[in-house]
Design an enzyme around this catalytic site. Sequence first.
Site, PDB file in Angstrom:
ATOM      1  N   GLN A 103       0.846  -1.203   0.000  1.00 30.05           N
ATOM      2  CA  GLN A 103       0.000   0.000   0.000  1.00 30.05           C
ATOM      3  C   GLN A 103       0.877   1.248   0.000  1.00 30.05           C
ATOM      4  O   GLN A 103       0.377   2.365  -0.084  1.00 30.05           O
ATOM      5  CB  GLN A 103      -0.884   0.018   1.255  1.00 30.05           C
ATOM      6  CG  GLN A 103      -1.883  -1.107   1.335  1.00 30.05           C
ATOM      7  CD  GLN A 103      -2.525  -1.157   2.716  1.00 30.05           C
ATOM      8  OE1 GLN A 103      -3.432  -0.394   3.022  1.00 30.05           O
ATOM      9  NE2 GLN A 103      -2.055  -2.053   3.565  1.00 30.05           N
ATOM     10  N   ASN A 104       2.191   1.048   0.133  1.00 25.98           N
ATOM     11  CA  ASN A 104       3.088   2.196   0.258  1.00 25.98           C
ATOM     12  C   ASN A 104       3.394   2.803  -1.101  1.00 25.98           C
ATOM     13  O   ASN A 104       3.458   2.109  -2.109  1.00 25.98           O
ATOM     14  CB  ASN A 104       4.391   1.783   0.946  1.00 25.98           C
ATOM     15  CG  ASN A 104       4.147   1.255   2.345  1.00 25.98           C
ATOM     16  OD1 ASN A 104       3.076   1.471   2.897  1.00 25.98           O
ATOM     17  ND2 ASN A 104       5.116   0.574   2.915  1.00 25.98           N
TER      18      ASN A 104
ATOM     19  N   HIS B 166      -1.477   1.596  -4.192  1.00 28.01           N
ATOM     20  CA  HIS B 166      -1.846   3.008  -4.022  1.00 28.01           C
ATOM     21  C   HIS B 166      -0.975   3.951  -4.857  1.00 28.01           C
ATOM     22  O   HIS B 166      -0.908   5.138  -4.568  1.00 28.01           O
ATOM     23  CB  HIS B 166      -1.776   3.399  -2.538  1.00 28.01           C
ATOM     24  CG  HIS B 166      -2.829   2.721  -1.699  1.00 28.01           C
ATOM     25  ND1 HIS B 166      -2.832   2.733  -0.320  1.00 28.01           N
ATOM     26  CD2 HIS B 166      -3.929   2.004  -2.058  1.00 28.01           C
ATOM     27  CE1 HIS B 166      -3.882   2.057   0.133  1.00 28.01           C
ATOM     28  NE2 HIS B 166      -4.556   1.598  -0.902  1.00 28.01           N
TER      29      HIS B 166
ATOM     30  N   CYS C 102      -1.591  13.208 -15.637  1.00 25.90           N
ATOM     31  CA  CYS C 102      -2.606  14.233 -15.857  1.00 25.90           C
ATOM     32  C   CYS C 102      -3.903  13.757 -15.205  1.00 25.90           C
ATOM     33  O   CYS C 102      -4.315  12.607 -15.404  1.00 25.90           O
ATOM     34  CB  CYS C 102      -2.822  14.460 -17.344  1.00 25.90           C
ATOM     35  SG  CYS C 102      -4.237  15.526 -17.683  1.00 25.90           S
TER      36      CYS C 102
ATOM     37  N   CYS D 142      -6.505  13.287 -18.539  1.00 24.36           N
ATOM     38  CA  CYS D 142      -6.319  12.269 -19.594  1.00 24.36           C
ATOM     39  C   CYS D 142      -5.445  11.111 -19.136  1.00 24.36           C
ATOM     40  O   CYS D 142      -5.310  10.116 -19.844  1.00 24.36           O
ATOM     41  CB  CYS D 142      -5.756  12.897 -20.860  1.00 24.36           C
ATOM     42  SG  CYS D 142      -4.040  13.421 -20.724  1.00 24.36           S
TER      43      CYS D 142
ATOM     44  N   CYS E 252      -1.073  19.713 -18.138  1.00 26.82           N
ATOM     45  CA  CYS E 252      -0.849  18.828 -19.286  1.00 26.82           C
ATOM     46  C   CYS E 252      -1.223  19.593 -20.572  1.00 26.82           C
ATOM     47  O   CYS E 252      -1.964  20.596 -20.505  1.00 26.82           O
ATOM     48  CB  CYS E 252      -1.775  17.626 -19.092  1.00 26.82           C
ATOM     49  SG  CYS E 252      -1.841  16.459 -20.446  1.00 26.82           S
TER      50      CYS E 252
ATOM     51  N   CYS F 100      -3.344  18.788 -22.639  1.00 30.24           N
ATOM     52  CA  CYS F 100      -4.807  18.713 -22.817  1.00 30.24           C
ATOM     53  C   CYS F 100      -5.531  19.753 -21.960  1.00 30.24           C
ATOM     54  O   CYS F 100      -6.750  19.891 -22.048  1.00 30.24           O
ATOM     55  CB  CYS F 100      -5.319  17.303 -22.480  1.00 30.24           C
ATOM     56  SG  CYS F 100      -5.572  16.990 -20.715  1.00 30.24           S
TER      57      CYS F 100
ATOM     58  N   GLU G 220       1.954  -4.148  17.070  1.00 26.75           N
ATOM     59  CA  GLU G 220       0.759  -4.274  17.919  1.00 26.75           C
ATOM     60  C   GLU G 220      -0.323  -5.055  17.184  1.00 26.75           C
ATOM     61  O   GLU G 220      -0.261  -5.217  15.965  1.00 26.75           O
ATOM     62  CB  GLU G 220       0.239  -2.896  18.330  1.00 26.75           C
ATOM     63  CG  GLU G 220      -0.175  -2.052  17.147  1.00 26.75           C
ATOM     64  CD  GLU G 220      -0.558  -0.626  17.536  1.00 26.75           C
ATOM     65  OE1 GLU G 220      -0.075  -0.129  18.562  1.00 26.75           O
ATOM     66  OE2 GLU G 220      -1.347  -0.039  16.784  1.00 26.75           O
TER      67      GLU G 220
HETATM   68  P1  OAD Z   1      -1.223   2.686   9.169  1.00 24.17           P
HETATM   69  O1  OAD Z   1      -0.518   3.918   9.623  1.00 24.17           O
HETATM   70  O2  OAD Z   1      -2.696   2.649   9.236  1.00 24.17           O
HETATM   71  O3  OAD Z   1      -0.673   1.431  10.005  1.00 24.17           O
HETATM   72  C1  OAD Z   1       0.694   1.215  10.197  1.00 24.17           C
HETATM   73  C2  OAD Z   1       0.846  -0.097  10.953  1.00 24.17           C
HETATM   74  O4  OAD Z   1       2.231  -0.365  11.075  1.00 24.17           O
HETATM   75  C3  OAD Z   1       0.271  -0.098  12.368  1.00 24.17           C
HETATM   76  O5  OAD Z   1      -0.519  -1.276  12.560  1.00 24.17           O
HETATM   77  C4  OAD Z   1       1.509  -0.121  13.272  1.00 24.17           C
HETATM   78  O6  OAD Z   1       1.298  -0.832  14.475  1.00 24.17           O
HETATM   79  C5  OAD Z   1       2.494  -0.849  12.384  1.00 24.17           C
HETATM   80  N1  OAD Z   1       3.921  -0.562  12.635  1.00 24.17           N
HETATM   81  C6  OAD Z   1       4.503   0.611  12.991  1.00 24.17           C
HETATM   82  N2  OAD Z   1       5.833   0.483  13.054  1.00 24.17           N
HETATM   83  C7  OAD Z   1       6.113  -0.811  12.734  1.00 24.17           C
HETATM   84  C8  OAD Z   1       7.324  -1.565  12.591  1.00 24.17           C
HETATM   85  N3  OAD Z   1       8.527  -1.014  12.810  1.00 24.17           N
HETATM   86  N4  OAD Z   1       7.229  -2.869  12.244  1.00 24.17           N
HETATM   87  C9  OAD Z   1       6.013  -3.442  12.019  1.00 24.17           C
HETATM   88  N5  OAD Z   1       4.847  -2.789  12.126  1.00 24.17           N
HETATM   89  C10 OAD Z   1       4.885  -1.475  12.468  1.00 24.17           C
HETATM   90  O7  OAD Z   1      -0.673   2.387   7.685  1.00 24.17           O
HETATM   91  P2  OAD Z   1      -1.333   1.485   6.558  1.00 24.17           P
HETATM   92  O8  OAD Z   1      -1.984   0.276   7.117  1.00 24.17           O
HETATM   93  O9  OAD Z   1      -0.277   1.293   5.527  1.00 24.17           O
HETATM   94  O10 OAD Z   1      -3.656   5.310   2.007  1.00 24.17           O
HETATM   95  O11 OAD Z   1      -2.421   2.470   5.987  1.00 24.17           O
HETATM   96  C11 OAD Z   1      -3.127   2.096   4.844  1.00 24.17           C
HETATM   97  C12 OAD Z   1      -3.452   3.308   4.002  1.00 24.17           C
HETATM   98  O12 OAD Z   1      -4.057   4.332   4.780  1.00 24.17           O
HETATM   99  C13 OAD Z   1      -2.233   4.003   3.396  1.00 24.17           C
HETATM  100  O13 OAD Z   1      -1.765   3.384   2.211  1.00 24.17           O
HETATM  101  C14 OAD Z   1      -2.747   5.370   3.127  1.00 24.17           C
HETATM  102  C15 OAD Z   1      -3.463   5.616   4.426  1.00 24.17           C
HETATM  103  O14 OAD Z   1      -4.422   6.578   4.446  1.00 24.17           O
HETATM  104  C16 OAD Z   1      -3.844   6.379   1.223  1.00 24.17           C
HETATM  105  O15 OAD Z   1      -3.240   7.432   1.373  1.00 24.17           O
HETATM  106  C17 OAD Z   1      -4.828   6.148   0.129  1.00 24.17           C
END
Ligand code: OAD
Length: 242
Positions: A101-102, A119, A127, A130, A147, A149, A214
């Site tokens: 998701q990163n 993501h 753009c 388009c 762009c 366009c 966690e």
């Molecule tokens: P979150 O910030 O929601 O969750 C991060 C997770 O990583 C948490 O469960 C933490 O406990 C865990 N964590 C932190 N440090 C860690 C480490 N060193 N080792 C292992 N785990 C650790 O991030 P995402 O789940 O990626 O989307 O969030 C999903 C989406 O929400 C993102 O892609 C973004 C956001 O809004 C968009 O921007 C569309």
Amino acid sequence: MCEISKELIERLSKATKVVVSTGAGISAESGVPTFRGEDGIWKKMRPEELATVDGFMSNPTLVWEWYQYRRDLMNKVEPNPGHYAIAEFEKIFPEFTLITQNIDGLHARAGSQRILELHGNILKNKCHECGQPFDDKINLDGGLPHCGCGGMIRPDVVWFGEMLPQDTMGEAFQSAEDSQVFFSVGTSSLVQPAATLPYMASRAGAYVIEVNIEQTPLTPISNVFLEGKSGEVLPRIVEALK
Ligand code: OAD
């Protein structure tokens, strides 16, 4: 420090189809802030202003400044041992899929070859009208980039309310369904549709391993919860598999 059991290593040694799905936690040890939790980005910033089409349309300059700031940050950080361990997984397991998701590009910089970026990628632009791709050297000094366009150029990331890239999502669903082992690493498992993947894998018979500092909503259905930092837990697994 969590135990990595012999049984787990034996299971992994026999596995051929393995999926790893990562979230912001995998990059936390590189110094990239996560979204949720005490110091999370969404505690200080409003996602509806910075990560939606409406936010971009009402204040594109603010959104651009925010993404340029994060680009600068991501250019300064380095992959950590968790990213490198996942790049090793790709060499160890015959059929390996990395889903993330990163948008920070750190998996690629650690050497992962095939990455399903659900993501998008902060280093790319497109753009808004388009969809034409643009290179990453956007300079805001000359005003907002446009762009040919006439449409506004924007970062090539997925904002809330937007569709995910359908081909990439299709591949991610397919690999989750086909997997024997599914790792969920450093994600709060709250954002759809990525959060569905481990459930799908589990229903199809995969062994689900969660790596997180966690517990999350996924923990109760995981076969194993490896509590700890991904940059510490994943290299131990690679070591044990050698
Ligand atoms: P979150 O910030 O929601 O969750 C991060 C997770 O990583 C948490 O469960 C933490 O406990 C865990 N964590 C932190 N440090 C860690 C480490 N060193 N080792 C292992 N785990 C650790 O991030 P995402 O789940 O990626 O989307 O969030 C999903 C989406 O929400 C993102 O892609 C973004 C956001 O809004 C968009 O921007 C569309």
